[in-house]
Design an enzyme around this catalytic site. Structure first.
Site, PDB file in Angstrom:
ATOM      1  N   GLY A 270       0.790  -1.226   0.000  1.00  0.00           N
ATOM      2  CA  GLY A 270       0.000   0.000   0.000  1.00  0.00           C
ATOM      3  C   GLY A 270       0.821   1.275   0.000  1.00  0.00           C
ATOM      4  O   GLY A 270       0.268   2.363   0.193  1.00  0.00           O
ATOM      5  N   GLU A 312       4.393  -6.495   0.277  1.00  0.00           N
ATOM      6  CA  GLU A 312       3.841  -6.682  -1.063  1.00  0.00           C
ATOM      7  C   GLU A 312       3.675  -5.308  -1.714  1.00  0.00           C
ATOM      8  O   GLU A 312       2.771  -4.549  -1.353  1.00  0.00           O
ATOM      9  CB  GLU A 312       2.498  -7.406  -0.977  1.00  0.00           C
ATOM     10  CG  GLU A 312       2.605  -8.782  -0.352  1.00  0.00           C
ATOM     11  CD  GLU A 312       1.322  -9.281   0.293  1.00  0.00           C
ATOM     12  OE1 GLU A 312       1.316 -10.435   0.764  1.00  0.00           O
ATOM     13  OE2 GLU A 312       0.332  -8.515   0.342  1.00  0.00           O
ATOM     14  N   GLY A 314       3.212  -2.949  -5.133  1.00  0.00           N
ATOM     15  CA  GLY A 314       2.798  -2.909  -6.528  1.00  0.00           C
ATOM     16  C   GLY A 314       2.908  -1.516  -7.100  1.00  0.00           C
ATOM     17  O   GLY A 314       3.813  -1.202  -7.876  1.00  0.00           O
ATOM     18  N   ARG A 315       1.995  -0.654  -6.675  1.00  0.00           N
ATOM     19  CA  ARG A 315       1.980   0.734  -7.147  1.00  0.00           C
ATOM     20  C   ARG A 315       3.324   1.417  -6.913  1.00  0.00           C
ATOM     21  O   ARG A 315       3.810   2.171  -7.764  1.00  0.00           O
ATOM     22  CB  ARG A 315       0.874   1.486  -6.409  1.00  0.00           C
ATOM     23  CG  ARG A 315       0.697   2.933  -6.830  1.00  0.00           C
ATOM     24  CD  ARG A 315      -0.040   3.737  -5.764  1.00  0.00           C
ATOM     25  NE  ARG A 315      -1.079   3.016  -5.098  1.00  0.00           N
ATOM     26  CZ  ARG A 315      -2.377   3.106  -5.385  1.00  0.00           C
ATOM     27  NH1 ARG A 315      -2.770   3.893  -6.355  1.00  0.00           N
ATOM     28  NH2 ARG A 315      -3.268   2.421  -4.707  1.00  0.00           N
ATOM     29  N   ARG A 355      -9.909   4.717 -12.184  1.00  0.00           N
ATOM     30  CA  ARG A 355      -9.644   5.154 -10.815  1.00  0.00           C
ATOM     31  C   ARG A 355     -10.278   6.504 -10.480  1.00  0.00           C
ATOM     32  O   ARG A 355     -10.691   6.731  -9.345  1.00  0.00           O
ATOM     33  CB  ARG A 355      -8.139   5.207 -10.543  1.00  0.00           C
ATOM     34  CG  ARG A 355      -7.461   3.848 -10.548  1.00  0.00           C
ATOM     35  CD  ARG A 355      -6.020   3.931 -10.065  1.00  0.00           C
ATOM     36  NE  ARG A 355      -5.946   4.294  -8.662  1.00  0.00           N
ATOM     37  CZ  ARG A 355      -5.576   5.487  -8.212  1.00  0.00           C
ATOM     38  NH1 ARG A 355      -5.247   6.455  -9.062  1.00  0.00           N
ATOM     39  NH2 ARG A 355      -5.537   5.719  -6.926  1.00  0.00           N
ATOM     40  N   TYR A 359     -12.573   6.256  -7.332  1.00  0.00           N
ATOM     41  CA  TYR A 359     -12.031   6.787  -6.087  1.00  0.00           C
ATOM     42  C   TYR A 359     -11.903   8.302  -6.045  1.00  0.00           C
ATOM     43  O   TYR A 359     -11.429   8.844  -5.050  1.00  0.00           O
ATOM     44  CB  TYR A 359     -10.629   6.211  -5.828  1.00  0.00           C
ATOM     45  CG  TYR A 359     -10.526   4.712  -5.882  1.00  0.00           C
ATOM     46  CD1 TYR A 359     -11.379   3.908  -5.133  1.00  0.00           C
ATOM     47  CD2 TYR A 359      -9.564   4.095  -6.668  1.00  0.00           C
ATOM     48  CE1 TYR A 359     -11.280   2.538  -5.173  1.00  0.00           C
ATOM     49  CE2 TYR A 359      -9.450   2.709  -6.714  1.00  0.00           C
ATOM     50  CZ  TYR A 359     -10.327   1.937  -5.965  1.00  0.00           C
ATOM     51  OH  TYR A 359     -10.217   0.577  -5.999  1.00  0.00           O
ATOM     52  N   CYS A 386     -20.181   7.222 -22.567  1.00  0.00           N
ATOM     53  CA  CYS A 386     -21.516   7.769 -22.292  1.00  0.00           C
ATOM     54  C   CYS A 386     -21.818   7.703 -20.804  1.00  0.00           C
ATOM     55  O   CYS A 386     -22.761   7.028 -20.357  1.00  0.00           O
ATOM     56  CB  CYS A 386     -22.564   7.026 -23.106  1.00  0.00           C
ATOM     57  SG  CYS A 386     -22.492   7.385 -24.858  1.00  0.00           S
ATOM     58  N   GLU A 387     -21.014   8.377 -20.025  1.00  0.00           N
ATOM     59  CA  GLU A 387     -21.174   8.492 -18.581  1.00  0.00           C
ATOM     60  C   GLU A 387     -20.727   9.881 -18.166  1.00  0.00           C
ATOM     61  O   GLU A 387     -19.617  10.312 -18.522  1.00  0.00           O
ATOM     62  CB  GLU A 387     -20.323   7.465 -17.825  1.00  0.00           C
ATOM     63  CG  GLU A 387     -20.694   6.030 -18.046  1.00  0.00           C
ATOM     64  CD  GLU A 387     -21.946   5.624 -17.283  1.00  0.00           C
ATOM     65  OE1 GLU A 387     -22.350   6.365 -16.354  1.00  0.00           O
ATOM     66  OE2 GLU A 387     -22.514   4.572 -17.620  1.00  0.00           O
TER      67      GLU A 387
END
Length: 474
Positions: A270, A312, A314-315, A355, A359, A386-387
């Protein structure tokens, strides 16, 4: 052109809308003599011309360097307190065969959370013994495949998984190493959907049951309890949450360790990155040192050996190294109550970066095909779907003369963009191109409309025999 909107503006206007914030863009990113963005030695405009847009671009050297840096930082921190550490690459951030090889060559283990991710890791040559398998609802088939493949550690996410994994291991004649995922009750200082250690959520078991369930795991001859695991959230900038979570987990760890050896403590991942110039994550070596020190201090107070550590990431490894290239299609000033908002619409959107919609994530963007003397103008970068919520960058300052045909680059998209991508509105997913020393190669092929049509069996001739689909018997 400029937005004059009544709602709060959270981005600071830059002195130069062409400038690339060093902490946000890939290492070594710069503009050439003609003002074009260069990443990994490759001209972004040339990449767009060759591969089309939208296009994910990953700086291979930057990813490899960050992986080495992260492992070295945690190795030093662990050694300083008399223990060892395993650093996993969290594949959910972005996983492909090339990335697996980059990570294993840097000495990292691989963390997966589905059968599909496991298949990619194994196909790319990852050592099964250095794979950790997560997931809150692993299927019986996934568990059996993981056991049969010799996966090093399966993370037990619920009480029910204890017997499931034990049975699969017993049937295979193996002893399966496992960790127990525990909710420490520590909440990451982040978006509520990303805070994954609080009690009302789908992951893990309550801290108060860790000793009970750890003891139950040990009652199975086919299971070997390696340690406890916790993950407190994502996009975390300092060590305080990790340190507090470690202290709480170590109390349960100590109880279990007094009964039988418990070699490891996995504190998850994280670690955050800078998405805008306002973000200020602590350096990774500082985070590693502070977390390891708290583990050592707490272990000493509890009278147990300092456990081997695991993390762990990742980002923190791949996020900054990625950018996404788009072509501007429409620039539209929209009158709203009390002002005007300028929408800069591009040829991608929430299908290649979900994202912002999920978020409210913030990103940085720059015109990549040129520089401009025009003053900075506040805009909203919108997608093509179309959002109304299809926003790529909610607030950014671009040159006031941004126009259709400009190439736009969005920074720090290496993590959770391709992996969350979709075919919404029947949009083919973009290719992923790795760049290094000016060379570019496709590491994930982009989809075409033909790919989308090929999966639609309703488009076959009415008298054709339908091909079997999942769940059917041929």
């Amino acid at each position: 052109m400029a937005s004059t909107v009544p709602d709060p503006v959270t981005r600071r206007a830059p002195a130069d809308a062409n400038a690339l914030a060093a902490a946000v863009w890939p290492q070594g990113a710069h503009r050439d003599a003609d003002g074009r963005l260069v990443v990994g030695g490759a001209d972004a405009s040339a990449l767009a011309a060759r591969f089309g847009t939208p296009l994910y671009v990953v700086d291979e050297a930057g990813v490899r360097a960050r992986a080495v840096e992260a492992k070295a930082a945690f190795d030093r921190a662990a050694a300083a307190v008399g223990t060892d550490v395993t650093v996993y690459y969290a594949g959910k951030a972005f996983l492909s065969g090339a990335v697996v090889r980059w990570m294993t060559e840097a000495g990292l283990a691989i963390d997966v959370c589905t059968g599909g991710e496991l298949a990619v890791a194994l196909a790319a040559g990852a050592d099964p013994a250095r794979i950790g398998f997560h997931g809150n609802n692993k299927s019986a088939d996934e568990i059996e495949r993981a056991v049969a493949a010799g996966v090093g550690t399966i993370i037990l996410d619920s009480e029910a998984e204890i017997a499931r994994v034990a049975d699969a291991a017993a049937n295979a004649g193996r002893v399966q190493r496992v960790r127990l995922r525990v909710n420490s009750g520590v909440h990451a200082s982040t978006h509520e959907f990303l805070a994954t250690a609080h009690e009302d959520q789908k992951f893990g078991v309550p801290l108060g049951r860790a000793v009970e369930l750890g003891t139950r795991i040990r009652s199975y001859a086919s299971l070997d309890l390696l340690g406890l695991h916790c993950h407190i959230g994502s996009q975390i900038f300092d060590a305080a949450g990790f340190a507090e979570s470690a202290e709480r987990l170590l109390a349960a760890h100590a109880e279990l360790a007094r009964i039988a050896p418990l070699p490891e403590l996995n504190l998850g991942g994280g670690l955050g990155i800078a998405y805008t110039e306002d973000d200020d994550p602590a350096p990774i070596d500082e985070l590693a040192e502070r977390i390891a020190q708290r583990v050592a201090e707490t272990s000493a107070a509890l009278g147990v050996p300092v456990p081997k550590l695991a993390f762990e990431l990742g980002r923190a490894i791949i996020g900054r190294a990625g950018i996404t290239l788009y072509t501007v299609g429409t620039v539209k000033p929209v009158p709203i109550d009390g002002g005007v908002r300028t929408y800069v619409s591009v040829d991608g959107g929430m299908s290649d970066n979900a994202r912002t919609a999920l978020y409210g994530a913030a990103y940085s963007a720059r015109v990549a095909s040129r520089t401009s003397d025009a003053p900075p103008a506040l805009v909203r970068v919108a997608g093509r779907h179309c959002e109304s919520g299809d926003i790529v960058v909610d607030q950014e300052y671009l040159p006031a003369d941004v126009a259709p045909g400009d190439l736009l680059a969005v920074a720090a998209t290496g993590a959770y963009c391709w992996s969350l991508s979709s075919n919404y509105n029947h949009t083919p997913r973009p290719a992923v191109v790795a760049v290094r020393d000016g060379d570019a190669r496709v590491i994930v092929r982009g989809e075409t409309e033909a790919d989308l049509l090929a999966r639609d069996l309703g488009l076959e001739a009415s008298d054709a025999v339908a091909a079997p689909v999942r769940g059917e018997t041929a």
